[in-house]
Design a protein around this motif. Structure first.
Motif, PDB file in Angstrom:
ATOM      1  N   GLU A   1       0.804  -1.218   0.000  1.00  0.00           N
ATOM      2  CA  GLU A   1       0.000   0.000   0.000  1.00  0.00           C
ATOM      3  C   GLU A   1       0.848   1.284   0.000  1.00  0.00           C
ATOM      4  O   GLU A   1       0.389   2.342   0.382  1.00  0.00           O
TER       5      GLU A   1
ATOM      6  N   ASN B   1       3.018   2.650   1.828  1.00  0.00           N
ATOM      7  CA  ASN B   1       3.267   3.398   3.064  1.00  0.00           C
ATOM      8  C   ASN B   1       4.389   2.761   3.874  1.00  0.00           C
ATOM      9  O   ASN B   1       4.369   1.554   4.104  1.00  0.00           O
TER      10      ASN B   1
ATOM     11  N   ASN C   1       7.247   3.659   7.373  1.00  0.00           N
ATOM     12  CA  ASN C   1       7.536   4.509   8.518  1.00  0.00           C
ATOM     13  C   ASN C   1       9.026   4.738   8.639  1.00  0.00           C
ATOM     14  O   ASN C   1       9.817   3.987   8.077  1.00  0.00           O
TER      15      ASN C   1
ATOM     16  N   PHE D   1       6.088   9.036   8.784  1.00  0.00           N
ATOM     17  CA  PHE D   1       5.771   8.067   7.736  1.00  0.00           C
ATOM     18  C   PHE D   1       5.805   8.766   6.398  1.00  0.00           C
ATOM     19  O   PHE D   1       5.656   9.986   6.310  1.00  0.00           O
ATOM     20  N   GLN D   2       6.016   7.996   5.355  1.00  0.00           N
ATOM     21  CA  GLN D   2       6.075   8.513   3.997  1.00  0.00           C
ATOM     22  C   GLN D   2       5.360   7.538   3.073  1.00  0.00           C
ATOM     23  O   GLN D   2       5.064   6.405   3.452  1.00  0.00           O
ATOM     24  N   THR D   3       5.152   7.973   1.858  1.00  0.00           N
ATOM     25  CA  THR D   3       4.568   7.104   0.841  1.00  0.00           C
ATOM     26  C   THR D   3       5.469   7.093  -0.391  1.00  0.00           C
ATOM     27  O   THR D   3       6.197   8.045  -0.654  1.00  0.00           O
ATOM     28  N   THR D   4       5.393   6.009  -1.114  1.00  0.00           N
ATOM     29  CA  THR D   4       6.085   5.918  -2.399  1.00  0.00           C
ATOM     30  C   THR D   4       5.071   6.221  -3.487  1.00  0.00           C
ATOM     31  O   THR D   4       3.867   6.243  -3.230  1.00  0.00           O
TER      32      THR D   4
ATOM     33  N   GLY E   1       2.725   1.197  -5.157  1.00  0.00           N
ATOM     34  CA  GLY E   1       2.710   0.142  -4.139  1.00  0.00           C
ATOM     35  C   GLY E   1       3.275  -1.151  -4.676  1.00  0.00           C
ATOM     36  O   GLY E   1       3.474  -1.315  -5.881  1.00  0.00           O
TER      37      GLY E   1
ATOM     38  N   GLU F   1       8.898  -1.072   7.326  1.00  0.00           N
ATOM     39  CA  GLU F   1       7.511  -1.326   6.946  1.00  0.00           C
ATOM     40  C   GLU F   1       6.809  -1.859   8.190  1.00  0.00           C
ATOM     41  O   GLU F   1       7.350  -2.700   8.903  1.00  0.00           O
TER      42      GLU F   1
END
Length: 149
Positions: free
Chosen positions: A80, A82, A84, A98-101, A104, A132
């Motif tokens: 998903e 996300n 940390n 936290f970050q997102t790419t 997914g 993760e």
């Protein structure tokens, strides 16, 4: 006439005698005995940022922008998209987030973010840990520790 021939032979012999010089090379310095020391000019070394990786993160680099700011870039294959991160100094957790790419799993998504953090203790070593979180119990999985300074 004999003396002229003998003198010519002696000069010819003296001119053709090869003298061997012993040379030594020590760390970009060439030293020839009984002569001048020659130092090679140093070329500027281009340092590439160190890259970190594990099963879920790859090509991760950390660039120090200034005293307390860092830019973190890389790729992650994260469920998903996300993940940390935490910064610790060996004693305390100083900062979390936290970050997102941009994609997914199973794709490798890119991420790029900056972190601002200050040391509490002068002699401590700050470590950034990317990880993760488990969907099952929230535990850290696939931790990637990176020493900042």
């Amino acid at each position: 006439m004999k003396w002229t021939i003998l003198l010519s032979a002696l000069l010819l012999f003296a001119c053709n005698k090869k003298e061997t010089l012993r040379t030594t090379i020590v760390k970009d310095t060439l030293t020839i005995p009984d002569s001048t020391k020659v130092v090679k000019a140093e070329k500027p070394e281009i340092l590439l940022p160190e890259q970190y990786s594990n099963a879920r993160f790859k090509e991760v680099t950390v660039e120090r922008i200034d005293e307390n700011n860092f830019r973190v870039r890389g790729k992650g294959q994260i469920f998903e998209a996300n993940f940390n991160w935490i910064i610790e100094d060996g004693h305390d957790e100083l900062k979390t987030g936290f970050q997102t790419t941009d994609a997914g799993a199973p794709e490798w998504g890119n991420f790029d973010f900056t972190i601002t953090v200050e040391k509490k203790r002068e002699n401590s070593k700050l470590t950034l840990v990317l990880f993760e979180s488990s969907a099952k119990d929230g535990s850290r999985q696939h931790e990637l520790p990176i020493v900042l300074f």
